[in-house]
Scaffold this motif. Structure first.
Motif, PDB file in Angstrom:
ATOM      1  N   TRP A  77       0.904  -3.695   1.142  1.00  0.00           N
ATOM      2  CA  TRP A  77       2.374  -3.933   1.019  1.00  0.00           C
ATOM      3  C   TRP A  77       3.021  -3.005  -0.012  1.00  0.00           C
ATOM      4  O   TRP A  77       2.330  -2.538  -0.935  1.00  0.00           O
ATOM      5  CB  TRP A  77       2.718  -5.295   0.452  1.00  0.00           C
ATOM      6  CG  TRP A  77       2.317  -6.519   1.401  1.00  0.00           C
ATOM      7  CD1 TRP A  77       0.965  -6.829   1.579  1.00  0.00           C
ATOM      8  CD2 TRP A  77       3.167  -7.306   2.094  1.00  0.00           C
ATOM      9  NE1 TRP A  77       0.943  -8.149   2.293  1.00  0.00           N
ATOM     10  CE2 TRP A  77       2.321  -8.074   2.862  1.00  0.00           C
ATOM     11  CE3 TRP A  77       4.398  -7.300   2.155  1.00  0.00           C
ATOM     12  CZ2 TRP A  77       2.889  -9.276   3.666  1.00  0.00           C
ATOM     13  CZ3 TRP A  77       5.009  -8.240   3.037  1.00  0.00           C
ATOM     14  CH2 TRP A  77       4.435  -9.286   3.582  1.00  0.00           C
ATOM     15  N   ARG A  78       4.259  -2.636   0.219  1.00  0.00           N
ATOM     16  CA  ARG A  78       5.290  -2.157  -0.902  1.00  0.00           C
ATOM     17  C   ARG A  78       6.693  -2.508  -0.742  1.00  0.00           C
ATOM     18  O   ARG A  78       7.096  -2.314   0.238  1.00  0.00           O
ATOM     19  CB  ARG A  78       4.943  -0.319  -0.608  1.00  0.00           C
ATOM     20  CG  ARG A  78       5.783   0.423  -1.633  1.00  0.00           C
ATOM     21  CD  ARG A  78       5.237   1.678  -1.852  1.00  0.00           C
ATOM     22  NE  ARG A  78       3.819   1.950  -2.418  1.00  0.00           N
ATOM     23  CZ  ARG A  78       3.107   2.937  -2.086  1.00  0.00           C
ATOM     24  NH1 ARG A  78       3.373   3.827  -1.515  1.00  0.00           N
ATOM     25  NH2 ARG A  78       1.730   2.494  -2.521  1.00  0.00           N
ATOM     26  N   ASN A  79       7.168  -2.807  -1.906  1.00  0.00           N
ATOM     27  CA  ASN A  79       8.624  -3.391  -1.987  1.00  0.00           C
ATOM     28  C   ASN A  79       8.770  -4.294  -0.556  1.00  0.00           C
ATOM     29  O   ASN A  79       9.993  -4.408  -0.197  1.00  0.00           O
ATOM     30  CB  ASN A  79       9.364  -2.173  -1.767  1.00  0.00           C
ATOM     31  CG  ASN A  79       9.349  -1.040  -2.693  1.00  0.00           C
ATOM     32  OD1 ASN A  79       9.055  -1.594  -3.939  1.00  0.00           O
ATOM     33  ND2 ASN A  79       9.241   0.292  -2.323  1.00  0.00           N
ATOM     34  N   GLY A  80       7.827  -5.207  -0.682  1.00  0.00           N
ATOM     35  CA  GLY A  80       8.057  -6.362   0.300  1.00  0.00           C
ATOM     36  C   GLY A  80       7.870  -6.002   1.751  1.00  0.00           C
ATOM     37  O   GLY A  80       8.208  -6.884   2.709  1.00  0.00           O
ATOM     38  N   GLU A  81       7.459  -4.674   1.978  1.00  0.00           N
ATOM     39  CA  GLU A  81       7.447  -4.222   3.423  1.00  0.00           C
ATOM     40  C   GLU A  81       5.916  -4.200   3.836  1.00  0.00           C
ATOM     41  O   GLU A  81       5.205  -3.723   2.775  1.00  0.00           O
ATOM     42  CB  GLU A  81       8.049  -3.086   3.796  1.00  0.00           C
ATOM     43  CG  GLU A  81       9.669  -3.403   3.468  1.00  0.00           C
ATOM     44  CD  GLU A  81      10.387  -3.943   4.703  1.00  0.00           C
ATOM     45  OE1 GLU A  81       9.837  -4.028   5.645  1.00  0.00           O
ATOM     46  OE2 GLU A  81      11.428  -4.583   4.386  1.00  0.00           O
ATOM     47  N   ARG A  82       5.475  -4.536   5.035  1.00  0.00           N
ATOM     48  CA  ARG A  82       4.067  -4.211   5.445  1.00  0.00           C
ATOM     49  C   ARG A  82       4.040  -2.790   5.731  1.00  0.00           C
ATOM     50  O   ARG A  82       4.674  -2.291   6.639  1.00  0.00           O
ATOM     51  CB  ARG A  82       3.627  -5.145   6.493  1.00  0.00           C
ATOM     52  CG  ARG A  82       3.700  -6.588   6.235  1.00  0.00           C
ATOM     53  CD  ARG A  82       3.408  -7.242   7.419  1.00  0.00           C
ATOM     54  NE  ARG A  82       3.645  -8.662   7.013  1.00  0.00           N
ATOM     55  CZ  ARG A  82       2.467  -9.523   7.309  1.00  0.00           C
ATOM     56  NH1 ARG A  82       1.183  -9.011   7.275  1.00  0.00           N
ATOM     57  NH2 ARG A  82       2.639 -10.762   6.760  1.00  0.00           N
ATOM     58  N   LEU A  83       3.050  -1.917   4.981  1.00  0.00           N
ATOM     59  CA  LEU A  83       3.085  -0.652   5.346  1.00  0.00           C
ATOM     60  C   LEU A  83       1.925  -0.266   6.475  1.00  0.00           C
ATOM     61  O   LEU A  83       1.904   0.787   7.102  1.00  0.00           O
ATOM     62  CB  LEU A  83       2.543   0.119   4.114  1.00  0.00           C
ATOM     63  CG  LEU A  83       3.490   0.265   3.028  1.00  0.00           C
ATOM     64  CD1 LEU A  83       2.933   1.223   1.877  1.00  0.00           C
ATOM     65  CD2 LEU A  83       4.964   0.724   3.533  1.00  0.00           C
ATOM     66  N   HIS A 201      -4.305  -9.223   1.232  1.00  0.00           N
ATOM     67  CA  HIS A 201      -3.000  -8.499   1.145  1.00  0.00           C
ATOM     68  C   HIS A 201      -3.474  -7.730  -0.247  1.00  0.00           C
ATOM     69  O   HIS A 201      -3.923  -8.068  -1.240  1.00  0.00           O
ATOM     70  CB  HIS A 201      -1.991  -9.643   0.718  1.00  0.00           C
ATOM     71  CG  HIS A 201      -1.987 -10.581   1.945  1.00  0.00           C
ATOM     72  ND1 HIS A 201      -0.930 -10.333   2.721  1.00  0.00           N
ATOM     73  CD2 HIS A 201      -2.219 -11.665   2.063  1.00  0.00           C
ATOM     74  CE1 HIS A 201      -0.893 -11.033   3.767  1.00  0.00           C
ATOM     75  NE2 HIS A 201      -1.764 -12.078   3.327  1.00  0.00           N
ATOM     76  N   SER A 251       4.377  -7.898  -6.921  1.00  0.00           N
ATOM     77  CA  SER A 251       4.460  -8.130  -5.508  1.00  0.00           C
ATOM     78  C   SER A 251       5.883  -8.608  -5.211  1.00  0.00           C
ATOM     79  O   SER A 251       6.533  -8.552  -6.253  1.00  0.00           O
ATOM     80  CB  SER A 251       3.466  -9.081  -5.042  1.00  0.00           C
ATOM     81  OG  SER A 251       3.929 -10.574  -5.330  1.00  0.00           O
ATOM     82  N   HIS A 252       6.357  -8.662  -3.909  1.00  0.00           N
ATOM     83  CA  HIS A 252       7.683  -9.266  -3.544  1.00  0.00           C
ATOM     84  C   HIS A 252       7.785 -10.998  -3.984  1.00  0.00           C
ATOM     85  O   HIS A 252       8.837 -11.384  -3.688  1.00  0.00           O
ATOM     86  CB  HIS A 252       7.878  -8.915  -2.176  1.00  0.00           C
ATOM     87  CG  HIS A 252       7.110  -9.525  -1.366  1.00  0.00           C
ATOM     88  ND1 HIS A 252       5.725  -9.151  -1.015  1.00  0.00           N
ATOM     89  CD2 HIS A 252       6.847 -10.672  -0.227  1.00  0.00           C
ATOM     90  CE1 HIS A 252       5.350  -9.918  -0.059  1.00  0.00           C
ATOM     91  NE2 HIS A 252       5.807 -11.037   0.253  1.00  0.00           N
TER      92      HIS A 252
END
Length: 467
Positions: A77-83, A201, A251-252
């Motif tokens: 995850w990064r900035n609330g998005e799944r990478l 996660h 995390s988000h």
């Protein structure tokens, strides 16, 4: 003063597994635990395939399967998005010789409950609230004294009381090791809303490791295991508010998404190996003998297999009339394995080795042991000292034949007279997995003796007493 054949100090996975093995062999044993209950956390959550084979033999595999599940795929995850997905381990598949192909996730607290239930089913027990304060021994036995309650006298004592073992120190055995990671690490069992349970996660913050956050759904529960690392010198807050701050910062998720902290601990990963695994009538097992980094899931698994190696040997000495020197082979066989697994877990921790074939522990054996006798001039694919693989021979599944406290003799494409009553015979043609020959499988699932004819087999078995 109460008496028993074996006093097992520590009711973790090691002590409970040993208690089970001794109980099914009719050896009087008492497991004592300094706490008032079993360890409450998830710390060692991964059961490797070789440990699943051990649990099959000990009669707990069905319960272990029902209590857990496979490992989920990692998600970055990064900035609330799944990478994208992150595959943590190299995957395998079940084969005839290795039916348990992948690690199985069961939180340590639940593994221990299952082992305790099995121990009690066999007539064994754990005495809680029994903290050992001193140990003395003589030529006939060991006396343990406790903070409360009377002393216990045993013919042998097994220290399974963890990395800070009181027993190990009491008998003067040193431990050599190193810190593999100076960064403080938080591990906690938590309840979280807003995260799916289909992924493990990961929330990387940058290039450094000091701000890692990982959240793994614990199979068979509603909990997640949270792991967070911190910069050197950080004072880790184990409270609900402290955990919430870490999650919100890394995390988000919002702080209030962490609804409960069920267990939490701080540690700094280290590795250490006891200088000896035996001091007279005291034997060391599990974390009392070797301390691992949690990376790669080797600590609990190596520990359970210590117990599995030791149980049948104690029973042979105490119940079958074998020489006490048989117990020397416990250190001879297990200490090199522990050293090897310490190197492996450290390598995994440092990112030098992926979780895969080596971490499953199926390739471990005792080819150089004084208990290993390979008498064939041209051995086939399975040799004395190897783990005995599963197979089907003349309609018999070998793991079914091995299950129990007995020895097993495989006669594959070879004739053999009837073995002693305590040795089960499985006869069949040459097999693609084993080849041809006679294979005497030890109670712990390793080939002890192999030959083309029975010459030398009775003398080998005589080393283990009446059997």
């Amino acid at each position: 003063m109460s008496d028993t054949d074996v006093l097992v100090v520590g009711a973790g996975p090691t002590g409970l597994a040993l208690g089970i093995d001794l109980a099914r062999r009719g050896i009087a044993a008492l497991v004592v635990e300094r706490g008032d209950e079993l360890f409450p956390g998830s710390r060692g959550k991964g059961l490797q395939p070789r440990t699943m084979e051990v649990f099959d033999d000990l009669g707990v595999l069905e319960a272990i399967h029902a209590a857990g599940g496979g490992y989920p795929v990692g998600m970055i995850w990064r900035n609330g998005e799944r990478l994208g997905e992150h595959h943590i381990a190299d995957r395998a598949g079940p084969t005839e010789d290795s039916p348990y192909d992948e690690p199985w996730m069961v939180p340590q607290w639940r593994t221990q409950r299952i082992l305790l239930e099995r121990l009690e089913e066999l007539g064994g027990e754990v005495a809680f609230g029994r903290e050992v304060t001193g140990v003395t021994q003589d030529g006939d036995g060991v006396t343990a004294r406790f903070a409360s309650g009377g002393p216990v006298r045993a013919r042998y004592l097994v220290a399974a009381d963890g990395g800070r073992s009181v027993v190990r120190r009491a008998v003067g055995v040193g431990m050599t090791g190193e810190e593999v990671d100076p960064l403080p690490t938080l591990v906690a069992d938590v309840r979280i809303t807003g995260l799916d349970r289909d992924n493990w996660h990961f929330f990387p913050q940058g290039e450094g490791a000091e701000d890692l956050l990982a959240v793994c759904p614990l199979a068979g529960t509603k909990d997640f295991q949270l792991v967070a690392r911190f910069a050197a010198g950080t004072e880790v807050d184990l409270s609900l508010e402290g955990v919430r701050r870490v999650v919100a910062a890394r995390s988000h998720l919002a702080a209030e998404d962490v609804t409960e902290v069920r267990w939490a601990s701080e540690f700094r990963p280290r590795v250490a190996l006891a200088d000896r695994f035996r001091a007279g009538r005291v034997l060391l097992a599990g974390d009392a003998a070797h301390v691992h980094s949690p990376a790669g899931g080797q600590g609990l698994n190596t520990s359970v297999q210590d117990a599995y190696n030791l149980g049948w040997k104690l029973a042979a000495v105490l119940g079958d009339g074998a020489q006490a020197s048989l117990l020397d082979t416990y250190e001879e066989e297990r200490r090199p394995i522990a050293a090897r697994m310490l190197d492996l877990s450290t390598s995994v921790h440092r990112g030098e080795t992926r979780r895969g074939g080596a971490t499953r522990q199926l390739g471990l054996g005792y080819p150089g042991s004084t208990l290993t006798a390979e008498t064939r001039t041209a051995p086939g694919p399975v040799r004395a000292g190897d783990r005995a693989p599963d197979a089907t021979v003349s309609g018999v599944r070998l793991f079914d034949a091995f299950r129990g406290p007995h020895w097993t003799l495989l006669a594959l494409g070879a004739s053999v007279p009837a073995p002693p009553a305590a040795v089960r015979l499985v006869h069949g043609p040459a097999h693609r997995t084993y080849g041809t020959g006679l294979f005497l499988v030890r109670p712990d699932g390793y080939v002890g003796w192999a030959g083309n004819t029975p010459a030398g087999l009775p003398e080998y078995l005589a080393r283990f007493g009446g059997r």
